[in-house]
Design an enzyme around this catalytic site. Structure first.
Site, PDB file in Angstrom:
ATOM      1  N   ARG A  89      19.834   7.128   3.024  1.00  0.00           N
ATOM      2  CA  ARG A  89      18.904   6.130   2.495  1.00  0.00           C
ATOM      3  C   ARG A  89      19.612   4.840   2.104  1.00  0.00           C
ATOM      4  O   ARG A  89      18.940   3.892   1.652  1.00  0.00           O
ATOM      5  CB  ARG A  89      18.200   6.690   1.267  1.00  0.00           C
ATOM      6  CG  ARG A  89      16.837   7.329   1.563  1.00  0.00           C
ATOM      7  CD  ARG A  89      16.331   7.868   0.248  1.00  0.00           C
ATOM      8  NE  ARG A  89      14.917   8.016   0.141  1.00  0.00           N
ATOM      9  CZ  ARG A  89      14.267   9.172   0.386  1.00  0.00           C
ATOM     10  NH1 ARG A  89      14.897  10.218   0.839  1.00  0.00           N
ATOM     11  NH2 ARG A  89      12.977   9.231   0.177  1.00  0.00           N
ATOM     12  N   ARG A 128      -1.343  13.080  -0.292  1.00  0.00           N
ATOM     13  CA  ARG A 128      -0.357  14.145  -0.461  1.00  0.00           C
ATOM     14  C   ARG A 128      -0.183  14.487  -1.936  1.00  0.00           C
ATOM     15  O   ARG A 128      -0.079  15.660  -2.305  1.00  0.00           O
ATOM     16  CB  ARG A 128       0.992  13.713   0.133  1.00  0.00           C
ATOM     17  CG  ARG A 128       2.033  14.832   0.069  1.00  0.00           C
ATOM     18  CD  ARG A 128       3.299  14.447   0.792  1.00  0.00           C
ATOM     19  NE  ARG A 128       4.120  13.539   0.001  1.00  0.00           N
ATOM     20  CZ  ARG A 128       5.251  12.978   0.445  1.00  0.00           C
ATOM     21  NH1 ARG A 128       5.668  13.207   1.678  1.00  0.00           N
ATOM     22  NH2 ARG A 128       5.949  12.176  -0.328  1.00  0.00           N
ATOM     23  N   ARG A 134       2.915  16.535  -6.289  1.00  0.00           N
ATOM     24  CA  ARG A 134       4.238  15.910  -6.454  1.00  0.00           C
ATOM     25  C   ARG A 134       4.152  14.778  -7.459  1.00  0.00           C
ATOM     26  O   ARG A 134       3.335  13.872  -7.303  1.00  0.00           O
ATOM     27  CB  ARG A 134       4.710  15.369  -5.096  1.00  0.00           C
ATOM     28  CG  ARG A 134       5.922  16.090  -4.575  1.00  0.00           C
ATOM     29  CD  ARG A 134       6.310  15.553  -3.241  1.00  0.00           C
ATOM     30  NE  ARG A 134       7.119  14.350  -3.359  1.00  0.00           N
ATOM     31  CZ  ARG A 134       7.878  13.887  -2.391  1.00  0.00           C
ATOM     32  NH1 ARG A 134       7.935  14.533  -1.235  1.00  0.00           N
ATOM     33  NH2 ARG A 134       8.584  12.800  -2.550  1.00  0.00           N
TER      34      ARG A 134
END
Ligand code: AMP
Length: 189
Positions: A89, A128, A134
């Site tokens: 990343r 999601r 999450r």
């Protein structure tokens, strides 16, 4: 041996497409996000440190991530190769990965860059978050993660362009359509 980097902003479908590639090429899946979530669940020192950054939508410091990844490589006994999902990343991580692989007589086969417009990302991540619970899939943290991606992670593209390993993949369409483009990219690399 095919070591593959699957790359793209949060919500670009890296996890979904990784599953497809793993099944097709029998690769080992290393998702740094999954490893960190397991560390947080087990409340290890690494998990506790990572949590502070993850909940802010920030990156976990390079040194911690690189050490963690090296352990994953040491534990891996799959000779077909690894799919790196959510790593590297930063350019420092990309450089460290190259060194770690070269040390093992290996390299990256291809870097697949999934491209998805920001508005589609936000929509997917909110969905999601509702489904998975999450904690970093809420609107505020999602915006931060997309900003962090643009500022700190996009330069990784230039690194792999320089290595002649970068392939852009249009990440909008059905899962099967995207998987077909990925297969072609892996075969032609
Ligand atoms: P992911 O599941 O890949 O979306 O990762 C969730 C979060 O974990 C990210 O927003 C970061 O805070 C952290 N994370 C995962 N992979 C890395 C990485 N390679 N470098 C730094 N932080 C990471």
């Amino acid at each position: 041996m095919k070591n593959i980097v699957i790359f793209g902003p949060p919500g670009s479908g890296k996890g979904t497409q990784s599953e497809f590639i793993i099944n097709k090429y029998k690769l080992q899946h290393i998702s740094t996000g999954d490893v960190l979530r397991a560390e947080m669940k087990n409340e290890t020192p690494l998990g506790q440190e990572a949590k502070k950054h993850i909940e802010q939508g920030a990156l976990v410091p390079d040194s911690l991530i690189i050490d963690m990844l090296e352990k994953c490589l040491d534990d891996n006994s799959n000779d077909n190769g690894v799919i790196f999902d959510g790593f590297p990343r930063t350019v420092a991580q990309a450089e460290a990965l190259k060194v770690m692989l070269n040390k093992r007589g290996q390299d990256i086969h291809v870097m697949l860059n999934l491209q998805v417009p920001d508005e589609v990302l936000v929509e997917r991540l909110i969905k999601r978050g509702e489904e998975s619970g999450r904690s970093d899939d809420n609107l505020e943290t999602i915006q931060k993660r997309i900003n962090v991606y643009n500022e700190q992670t996009v330069p990784v593209i230039g690194f792999y362009e320089g290595e002649n390993k970068h392939v852009a993949i249009e990440g909008v369409g059905t899962i099967e359509e995207i998987a077909a483009k990925i297969t072609a990219a892996i075969e032609n690399a």
